[in-house]
Motif scaffolding. Structure first.
Motif, short mmCIF file in Angstrom:
data_model
loop_
_atom_site.label_atom_id
_atom_site.label_comp_id
_atom_site.label_asym_id
_atom_site.label_seq_id
_atom_site.Cartn_x
_atom_site.Cartn_y
_atom_site.Cartn_z
N LEU A 223 30.13 29.89 37.19
CA LEU A 223 30.55 31.42 37.41
C LEU A 223 30.26 32.13 36.15
O LEU A 223 30.08 31.54 35.02
CB LEU A 223 31.97 31.26 38.05
CG LEU A 223 32.91 30.87 37.19
CD1 LEU A 223 33.98 31.49 37.00
CD2 LEU A 223 33.24 29.40 37.48
N ALA A 225 32.06 34.08 33.46
CA ALA A 225 33.49 34.14 32.92
C ALA A 225 33.82 35.24 32.20
O ALA A 225 34.92 35.56 31.90
CB ALA A 225 33.73 32.85 32.03
N GLU A 226 32.76 36.15 31.63
CA GLU A 226 33.13 37.48 31.30
C GLU A 226 32.99 38.58 32.11
O GLU A 226 32.16 38.80 32.75
CB GLU A 226 32.32 37.78 29.93
CG GLU A 226 32.36 38.95 28.94
CD GLU A 226 33.83 38.59 28.54
OE1 GLU A 226 34.66 39.34 28.75
OE2 GLU A 226 34.02 37.90 27.43
N PHE A 227 34.16 39.34 32.15
CA PHE A 227 34.11 40.54 32.94
C PHE A 227 32.88 41.56 32.66
O PHE A 227 32.54 41.92 31.63
CB PHE A 227 35.29 41.57 32.69
CG PHE A 227 35.55 42.56 33.74
CD1 PHE A 227 35.55 42.39 34.99
CD2 PHE A 227 35.34 44.08 33.19
CE1 PHE A 227 35.65 43.56 35.82
CE2 PHE A 227 35.21 44.91 34.12
CZ PHE A 227 35.56 44.64 35.43
N CYS A 228 32.16 41.65 33.90
CA CYS A 228 30.88 42.27 33.83
C CYS A 228 30.83 43.50 34.80
O CYS A 228 29.67 43.74 35.21
CB CYS A 228 29.84 41.39 33.92
SG CYS A 228 29.77 40.40 35.56
N GLY A 229 31.89 43.91 35.24
CA GLY A 229 31.73 45.13 36.06
C GLY A 229 32.32 44.83 37.73
O GLY A 229 32.81 43.87 37.88
N HIS A 230 31.83 45.72 38.27
CA HIS A 230 32.20 45.70 39.84
C HIS A 230 32.04 44.35 40.53
O HIS A 230 33.37 44.03 40.98
CB HIS A 230 31.17 46.46 40.52
CG HIS A 230 31.69 47.67 41.18
ND1 HIS A 230 32.08 48.71 40.43
CD2 HIS A 230 31.87 47.83 42.42
CE1 HIS A 230 32.53 49.80 41.22
NE2 HIS A 230 32.40 49.22 42.42
N GLN A 231 31.26 43.57 40.34
CA GLN A 231 31.18 42.24 41.14
C GLN A 231 31.48 40.89 40.50
O GLN A 231 30.58 40.16 40.91
CB GLN A 231 29.96 42.27 42.25
CG GLN A 231 30.31 43.16 43.32
CD GLN A 231 31.34 42.51 44.40
OE1 GLN A 231 31.78 41.63 44.06
NE2 GLN A 231 31.75 43.46 45.17
N HIS A 232 32.04 41.36 39.25
CA HIS A 232 32.18 39.97 38.41
C HIS A 232 32.75 38.79 39.33
O HIS A 232 32.41 37.72 39.02
CB HIS A 232 33.21 40.53 37.28
CG HIS A 232 33.62 39.35 36.54
ND1 HIS A 232 33.04 38.52 35.81
CD2 HIS A 232 34.87 38.85 36.32
CE1 HIS A 232 33.75 37.49 35.20
NE2 HIS A 232 35.05 37.80 35.54
N ALA A 233 33.70 39.04 40.16
CA ALA A 233 34.28 37.97 40.88
C ALA A 233 33.14 37.38 41.76
O ALA A 233 33.22 36.19 42.19
CB ALA A 233 35.21 38.87 42.04
N LYS A 234 32.04 38.00 42.09
CA LYS A 234 30.89 37.36 43.12
C LYS A 234 29.74 36.94 42.14
O LYS A 234 28.73 37.49 42.67
CB LYS A 234 30.67 38.21 44.25
CG LYS A 234 31.95 38.14 45.15
CD LYS A 234 31.80 38.91 46.44
CE LYS A 234 33.14 38.85 47.40
NZ LYS A 234 33.01 39.59 48.45
N PRO A 330 30.57 44.91 47.68
CA PRO A 330 30.52 46.32 47.47
C PRO A 330 29.97 46.67 46.00
O PRO A 330 30.43 45.93 45.08
CB PRO A 330 31.70 46.72 47.63
CG PRO A 330 32.68 45.66 48.35
CD PRO A 330 31.85 44.34 48.18
N ASN B 92 39.56 46.79 39.74
CA ASN B 92 38.98 46.91 38.33
C ASN B 92 39.54 48.34 37.29
O ASN B 92 40.16 47.91 36.57
CB ASN B 92 37.64 47.19 38.09
CG ASN B 92 36.56 45.83 38.64
OD1 ASN B 92 37.42 44.78 38.70
ND2 ASN B 92 35.57 46.02 38.81
N LEU B 168 29.13 47.16 28.74
CA LEU B 168 29.69 47.54 30.01
C LEU B 168 30.17 48.88 29.88
O LEU B 168 30.23 49.63 30.86
CB LEU B 168 30.61 46.61 30.59
CG LEU B 168 31.39 46.73 31.93
CD1 LEU B 168 30.26 46.78 32.75
CD2 LEU B 168 32.21 45.75 32.19
N ASP B 404 38.83 33.14 29.05
CA ASP B 404 38.68 33.73 30.01
C ASP B 404 39.09 33.24 31.39
O ASP B 404 38.43 33.72 32.26
CB ASP B 404 36.91 34.45 29.83
CG ASP B 404 36.99 35.63 29.13
OD1 ASP B 404 38.03 36.49 28.98
OD2 ASP B 404 36.00 35.87 28.77
N VAL B 475 39.01 38.88 38.46
CA VAL B 475 38.31 38.68 39.62
C VAL B 475 39.34 39.68 40.64
O VAL B 475 40.21 38.94 40.71
CB VAL B 475 38.11 37.23 39.74
CG1 VAL B 475 36.90 36.74 39.17
CG2 VAL B 475 39.14 36.40 39.84
#
Lengths: 355, 648
Positions: A223, A225-234, A330, B92, B168, B404, B475
């Protein structure tokens, strides 16, 4: 009884999906870190228990009436004063003998802290060295490019015609190190397969290397692991570790261009693909579609998942994704696409033929 | 300048303090000199440290509650897999708001407020060194906090995390104004913190009561001093970074754009050069609170004053050498990683020494198990726990796996809530009677404590395991087949239990303010000087400025302890003493109430806020600031008798 246990195990395995845990290492890198974890866990638990027990003993030891005023505070105040004034103080001196004993305890504890930290530092450094020294000659080289929010895998090869471009599913041979060259086309991502190795960032403008090796065949989940915007979770992917022969077979197959459609339906589907908006972003080798904005679809049907390991690759999800991916993930970069039902039907048939 | 002198006080030791006529006259005069002006103008122009300190604390607590609500909403979303309480966009924003609020709008200002409220009392003076700067610091902070929260309500809340990593947060991947709002909020709060720390350093160095040499300063004051210096050195890094970011976004510079020769990692270095010391900035003052409370409830001096002070100073220095352990995954050379691992583990040594000294204090003391001590005892368990998981994160090889993930979330909540919020609550129960004259209800307080403690552990302990199970941070959702569901639900339940505890706390505060038991001047038989004046303290803090002859001022007080005389009571004067030994040096007249700090804060508010939308904001704001600053620094008319003196 035995059957029951087996059923439970199966259910549990079913619930868990692909493996994703630091505590079940399946490669040398993760195994070394797991061993290091055990050392840290043991030492830290010991220290924690010692501190808390000491505190509780101290609390149980000398408690007094919670009302304030009955007992004078203990301070080393007398030393400050000439003798004749000591009587006026309402503070009484702390016991020098007790203070000396406490000082010894504090000094011992501090020394022990230093020793334990040195132990931790040395084991950590040794692990770090071992991680860096993992064999990288004969490594398979794969370029990993992070995109918002999917993964591009490019298998390098001295022969340009044998460059392989796929997405969201990384196949690797068991027992052979894989040197991943990590870069990003947009923002910072981080590549992490908990069962196989620690994480490494994908940073635009720089190339990082991560050595990955699986010792057991299996499907491991990775996955971002670094927050990368909108769909970081997916933004996940699968690592499929296979025996070397199976891997070579997979690779040879993936190197083939997509087979030309044979049936009327799939031929129409290809027409829909090539004349629609799909070609603006996607490529299918063997056709004129060669855009690189989105994942390469040459062997789409051979992959287990859609949308960066978000959905199982089945017809219903594929249809939903094409028509309105925004409802499934989304904010992703694929726009909704309007297709007449028969076109959609043909397109799905074509995409499903891309084994 | 004439010198203040120190005379023995005529007061009798045990007789009730009968006020002589002269004293009553002086009290009335001080009252006239130091009382704020009346009405709305008086409210806005007040510059006294107790008022401003209280405002900081109340405002920061309101932001704490807002951040808490954001946490509850996030936990609701994560309680079940694929839940739809929040979409990704809102989630977010909410986690960014939660982090930014808790770090910038709650933790640092709260610690500043506590310091501002207590330090001048604790060192025995009438006000902080630069009263108007204080008021300015508060208004700037308030404007920054309002800006961010109002933007959030207008769907313009920042959404790139409290760390706002580029690219970002850069112009290409975060169009719109959300990140600009965040960057300007940073500028506001940093400006406020810098003003506050300058003021804190000057106050501590120059306004201590005669006799309070550096080596007799309460540990609380030491902690505030080290904190102030850390702010002074760390905040400029993040101000610079947020300025670069704002310029990249507003006027097309390329500091962080690798395509144009910028560097994406530069942001992380600048941010964490501030971000790691930030943790110590939050937690050092908490250590000060801890030492204050512990001495009083263990009924003895804190064991090892010198090691404690040295440990705090050492943390202040080492804290600046650890920032790279937030960046182990970025791919640094092996040697660098080992170096920063060593530095990260090294900070455990002074922290450990402090813990051991406190344990020795507990061991050698006669404990009174009252509410403030509850929070301190909980601190030991939680903070040591968080510190140990911090050692794991500081070790580079191990960090590669846990970085993280929810393991980190668990770790820093143990350190920040266990290490700072628990002592803050302890301190609140301890000092509440001083500033309201009434005790908080012990029974409600115990409910608050146990609910908060249990809820806290239910929330954050499972997160360690979630992290090891591969659950990444930030997440907004997860699939049901990940095996994370039950622990997430547990964490959510825990959060709500904490919230119930917090509600009881608020009820307790409102109830006890009016109906709590009357406290008296020194209900805990405490040692520091703030307990030598009435509860609540008068606007001039002390009728007689005290002197000190030991580390535990009130416990080592002599029957004939001298007081300071010769400081005028018809003007807002304070006694300035020398840095090392606190020998009286001269009297200083302080500026009185003024609306100018508010005006300057408003003009910088205009500058920063308008510049989110157009670079002209800087021009307009600079003009306004010039006018208002001129007003602020306009020379005061000299007193009539001084004019007469100048006549030949």
């Amino acid at each position: 009884m035995k059957g029951w246990a087996l059923l439970c195990a199966l259910l549990l395995a079913g619930c868990r999906g692909a493996a994703q845990s630091v505590l079940e290492p399946a490669g040398p890198s993760a195994a070394r870190i797991h061993a290091l974890w055990n050392v840290f866990l043991a030492i830290c638990t010991g220290v924690f228990v010692l501190v808390v027990v000491t505190m509780l003993l101290a609390v149980l030891r000398r408690r007094v009436d919670p009302e304030i005023g009955s007992s004078p505070p203990e301070v080393d105040a007398e030393a400050l004063l000439p003798k004749e004034k000591r009587a006026h103080l309402h503070a009484k001196a702390v016991e020098p003998a007790t203070e000396r004993r406490l000082a010894q305890w504090v000094a011992t504890a501090a020394a022990l802290t230093v020793v334990l930290l040195l132990v931790l530092l040395v084991t950590n450094t040794l692990t770090g060295k071992a991680l860096a020294a993992l064999r990288s000659e004969h490594a398979l080289e794969v370029e990993v490019v992070g995109h918002q929010w999917w993964w591009e895998f490019k298998y390098r090869d001295p022969e340009p015609s044998r460059l392989l471009n796929t997405a969201n599913e990384l196949h690797i041979p068991v027992g052979r190190p894989v040197a991943l060259k990590l870069t990003s086309r947009d923002v910072i991502h981080s590549f992490w397969v908990p069962n196989l190795a620690g994480k490494r960032d994908l940073i635009p403008g720089q190339e990082n290397t991560l050595l990955l090796q699986a010792d057991k065949p299996g499907v491991y989940r990775g996955l971002c692991a670094e927050f990368c915007g909108h769909q970081h979770a997916k933004m996940a992917f699968l690592v499929v570790a296979e025996p070397p022969e199976a891997f070579e077979k997979w690779r040879e197959h993936q190197l083939q261009p997509a087979a030309p459609p044979m049936e009327l339906l799939t031929q129409r589907g290809q027409q829909v693909f090539l004349t629609g908006p799909c070609v603006l972003c996607h490529a299918i080798q063997g056709t004129s579609a060669s855009a690189t904005v989105g994942p390469n679809l040459t062997h789409l049907a051979s992959r287990q998942t859609l949308a960066a390991a978000t959905l199982p690759n089945v017809r219903g999800h594929l249809a939903g994704w094409i028509l309105n991916s925004q409802s499934l993930k989304p904010g992703n970069k694929m726009p909704p696409i309007t297709l007449p039902p028969e076109d959609l039907h043909a397109l799905l048939a074509y995409l499903e033929s891309l084994k | 300048m004439s010198s203040g002198s120190v005379l023995p006080s005529p007061a009798l030791p045990d007789a009730p303090p009968l006020e002589s006529e002269a004293e009553a006259r002086e009290r009335a005069q001080l009252e006239r000199t130091w009382s704020p002006l009346g009405g709305l103008k008086g409210w806005l122009s007040d510059v006294h440290h107790t008022t401003i300190g209280r405002r900081f604390i109340v405002t920061a607590f309101i932001f704490f509650l807002l951040g808490g609500v954001e946490a509850l909403v996030m936990r609701l979303q994560l309680a079940r897999p694929e839940s739809t309480v929040l979409g990704p966009d809102l989630y977010n924003q909410v986690f960014t708001m939660h982090g930014s609020t808790m770090m910038f709008l709650f933790a640092v200002p709260m610690m500043e407020g506590v310091g501002l409220l207590l330090v001048p009392l604790m060192i025995g003076t009438r006000n902080a060194a630069f009263p108007r700067l204080n008021a300015f610091a508060y208004y700037t902070y308030l404007i920054g906090g309002l800006l961010m929260n109002v933007s959030f309500l207008l769907d313009m809340g920042p959404d790139t995390g409290w760390f706002a990593y580029v690219p970002l947060s850069g112009p290409e991947y975060s169009p719109g104004k959300r990140v600009d709002v965040w960057a300007q909020m940073i500028t506001f709060t940093e400006l406020s913190a810098l003003a506050g720390s300058v003021n804190m350093i000057a106050t501590i160095f120059k306004l201590r009561a005669p006799g309070m040499s550096l080596n007799r300063m309460p540990l609380f004051v030491w902690a505030q001093l080290v904190k102030a210096f850390m702010i002074l050195f760390s905040m400029p890094a993040v101000m610079l970074a947020s300025l670069y970011l704002a310029m990249d976004r507003l006027i097309g510079t390329h500091f962080f754009n690798p395509a144009e020769g910028g560097d994406a990692l530069l942001w992380q270095h600048l941010f964490w050069f501030f971000g790691h010391p930030e943790v110590y900035i939050i937690f050092l003052p908490a250590l000060g609170i801890l030492s204050s409370v512990l001495a009083v409830f263990a009924r003895r001096e804190i064991f090892g004053y010198l090691p404690m002070v040295l440990a705090m100073v050492a943390i202040g220095f080492i804290g600046f050498g650890l920032w790279v352990h937030h960046m182990f995954a970025t791919g640094l050379p092996q040697l660098g990683q080992s170096f920063f691992t060593a530095a990260s583990l090294m900070v455990a040594v002074p922290s450990g020494v402090q813990i051991f000294c406190w344990l020795a204090t507990l061991w050698g003391g006669k404990l009174r198990l009252r509410l403030p001590l509850y929070w301190i005892l909980a601190f030991f368990a939680l903070f040591v726990f968080g510190g140990l998981s911090g050692v794991m994160l500081g070790a580079y090889a191990l960090d590669l796996q846990v970085h993280d993930t929810f393991f980190v979330v668990a770790h820093f909540h143990y350190v920040l809530i266990g290490g700072a919020v628990f002592p803050l609550f302890g301190g609140f129960y301890y000092w509440f009677p001083k500033f309201t004259g009434r005790m908080l209800s012990e029974r409600l307080g115990k409910w608050h404590f146990w609910l908060f403690f249990a809820g806290f552990n239910l929330t954050f302990f499972p997160m360690h395991y979630l992290g090891l199970m591969g659950m990444p941070r930030r997440v907004y959702t997860y699939a049901p087949d990940r095996g994370w569901t039950d622990l997430n639900l547990l964490a959510t339940v825990g959060t709500f239990i904490m919230a119930v505890g917090l509600v009881l706390f608020v009820v307790n505060v409102f109830w006890s303010r009016k109906r709590g038991a009357v406290a008296g001047d020194n209900p805990w038989d405490a040692d520091t000087l703030e307990w030598a004046t009435s509860s609540p303290p008068p606007p001039y803090n002390f009728l007689h400025l005290p002197t000190v002859r030991g580390r535990y001022a009130l416990w080592t007080q002599a029957v004939d302890q001298p007081i300071v005389t010769g400081v005028r009571s018809d003007r807002p004067e304070v006694l300035v003493t020398r840095l090392m030994d606190a020998e009286p040096d001269h009297r200083m007249e302080q500026p009185g109430p003024s609306l100018w700090p508010l005006a300057v804060a408003l003009s910088s508010g205009v500058a920063f806020t308008v510049s989110i939308f157009t670079p002209w904001g800087i021009v307009i704001g600079a003009g306004l600031a010039l006018i208002t600053l001129t007003g602020w620094f306009w020379p005061k008319k000299p007193y009539r008798e001084e004019l007469l003196e100048e006549q030949p």
